[in-house]
Write a protein that holds these residues in place. Structure first.
Motif, PDB file in Angstrom:
ATOM      1  N   ASP A 183      45.138  30.815  -2.827  1.00 12.67           N
ATOM      2  CA  ASP A 183      44.217  31.928  -3.121  1.00 12.67           C
ATOM      3  C   ASP A 183      44.245  32.291  -4.599  1.00 12.67           C
ATOM      4  OD1 ASP A 183      43.565  31.969  -0.466  1.00 12.67           O
ATOM      5  OD2 ASP A 183      44.781  33.711   0.034  1.00 12.67           O
ATOM      6  N   GLU A 184      45.435  32.244  -5.180  1.00 11.75           N
ATOM      7  CA  GLU A 184      45.566  32.583  -6.604  1.00 11.75           C
ATOM      8  C   GLU A 184      44.810  31.579  -7.474  1.00 11.75           C
ATOM      9  OE1 GLU A 184      49.083  33.669  -9.809  1.00 11.75           O
ATOM     10  OE2 GLU A 184      49.654  33.176  -7.759  1.00 11.75           O
ATOM     11  N   TRP A 186      42.171  29.777  -6.507  1.00  8.61           N
ATOM     12  CA  TRP A 186      40.736  30.019  -6.335  1.00  8.61           C
ATOM     13  C   TRP A 186      40.280  31.253  -7.109  1.00  8.61           C
ATOM     14  CZ3 TRP A 186      36.890  27.208  -5.853  1.00  8.61           C
ATOM     15  CH2 TRP A 186      36.815  26.132  -4.975  1.00  8.61           C
ATOM     16  N   GLU A 187      41.100  32.291  -7.134  1.00  9.95           N
ATOM     17  CA  GLU A 187      40.745  33.490  -7.905  1.00  9.95           C
ATOM     18  C   GLU A 187      40.548  33.147  -9.376  1.00  9.95           C
ATOM     19  OE1 GLU A 187      43.471  36.749  -7.351  1.00  9.95           O
ATOM     20  OE2 GLU A 187      43.257  36.657  -5.178  1.00  9.95           O
ATOM     21  N   GLU A 190      37.296  31.118  -9.845  1.00  6.79           N
ATOM     22  CA  GLU A 190      36.101  31.968  -9.779  1.00  6.79           C
ATOM     23  C   GLU A 190      35.958  32.826 -11.026  1.00  6.79           C
ATOM     24  OE1 GLU A 190      36.555  33.965  -5.998  1.00  6.79           O
ATOM     25  OE2 GLU A 190      35.477  32.358  -4.974  1.00  6.79           O
ATOM     26  N   LYS A 191      37.089  33.290 -11.532  1.00 10.12           N
ATOM     27  CA  LYS A 191      37.057  34.098 -12.758  1.00 10.12           C
ATOM     28  C   LYS A 191      36.567  33.263 -13.941  1.00 10.12           C
ATOM     29  CE  LYS A 191      40.007  36.911 -15.714  1.00 10.12           C
ATOM     30  NZ  LYS A 191      41.374  37.131 -16.133  1.00 10.12           N
ATOM     31  N   THR A 197      36.074  38.829 -10.930  1.00  9.19           N
ATOM     32  CA  THR A 197      37.454  39.299 -10.831  1.00  9.19           C
ATOM     33  C   THR A 197      37.656  39.879  -9.449  1.00  9.19           C
ATOM     34  OG1 THR A 197      37.360  39.854 -13.176  1.00  9.19           O
ATOM     35  CG2 THR A 197      39.224  40.697 -11.929  1.00  9.19           C
ATOM     36  N   VAL A 198      38.619  39.334  -8.731  1.00 13.63           N
ATOM     37  CA  VAL A 198      38.892  39.842  -7.394  1.00 13.63           C
ATOM     38  C   VAL A 198      39.717  41.119  -7.531  1.00 13.63           C
ATOM     39  CG1 VAL A 198      39.997  39.360  -5.177  1.00 13.63           C
ATOM     40  CG2 VAL A 198      38.870  37.512  -6.445  1.00 13.63           C
ATOM     41  N   GLU A 200      42.214  44.100  -6.765  1.00 10.23           N
ATOM     42  CA  GLU A 200      43.504  44.181  -6.056  1.00 10.23           C
ATOM     43  C   GLU A 200      43.306  45.001  -4.779  1.00 10.23           C
ATOM     44  OE1 GLU A 200      46.316  42.684  -6.902  1.00 10.23           O
ATOM     45  OE2 GLU A 200      45.357  41.810  -8.652  1.00 10.23           O
TER      46      GLU A 200
END
Length: 200
Positions: A183-184, A186-187, A190-191, A197-198, A200
């Motif tokens: 997940d980190e 992919w974040e 995407e950023k 920005t996902v 928190e």
């Protein structure tokens, strides 16, 4: 990232013309046996879309995976495998260099390092070289499930010191077995690709 479609769109060999893509690209580099195909399969939620071979050094092409018709995951040839001739190694190096120099859409480079071992001479060379091309690679420390949890920080420190990382460089411990780190990654993708920005 919800994966709706995957297409291995372009496979480039030594003499191939690199594609001119109109979508963001993120590239993955690493030693032949570092688990690059396993990482890419994990990111794509597929068991065996990217070829995993018992013989290191099988990825001899640059593979462009089109994800959702929105971005490309770019699998670069593995480096540092002893059974490959010097001439082949040189050709792969030139291929990677050509890609890093010519891609107009490359947003991020991920460099995979085996968390269990100190970075090799090839790892150090690749890291320095990517930095010299103007990129600040994100380090993915693979095979996380092979060490004890209590050892993780010690091994991350070993990688940071071994590569002499530029201050602020991100290191993401990752396991294709447990999916930790997925997940980190992919974040970050995407950023870098979409400025998302996902929260928190």
């Amino acid at each position: 990232m919800v994966i709706r479609s995957i297409n291995l769109e372009t496979v480039c060999g030594v003499t191939s013309t690199l594609p001119v893509n109109d979508k963001p690209e993120v590239a993955f580099a690493g030693k032949s046996n570092v688990g690059k195909s396993s990482l890419i399969n994990t990111l794509m939620n597929r068991k065996a879309y990217a070829r995993i071979s018992a013989t290191p050094g099988k990825t001899q092409t640059i593979n462009f995976y089109n994800i959702n018709d929105e971005l490309y995951l770019v699998d670069l040839p593995g480096y540092g495998y002893a059974r490959v001739s010097e001439k082949e190694k040189e050709q792969w190096g030139k291929m990677i260099e050509r890609y890093l120099h010519s891609s107009k859409q490359l947003k991020a480079v991920f460099l995979l390092i085996d968390i269990r071992h100190e970075p090799s001479a090839n790892d150090k060379m690749m890291y320095r070289w990517v930095v010299e091309q103007g990129y600040q690679p994100v380090i993915i420390a693979t095979k996380l499930d092979k060490i004890k949890r209590s050892q993780v920080q010690k091994h991350v420190k070993m990688i940071k010191e071994g590569l002499a990382l530029v201050p602020g460089t991100k290191v993401i411990p990752f396991s294709s077995a447990t999916k930790q780190g997925k997940d980190e990654i992919w974040e970050l993708i995407e950023k870098e690709c979409f400025g998302v920005t996902v929260e928190e």
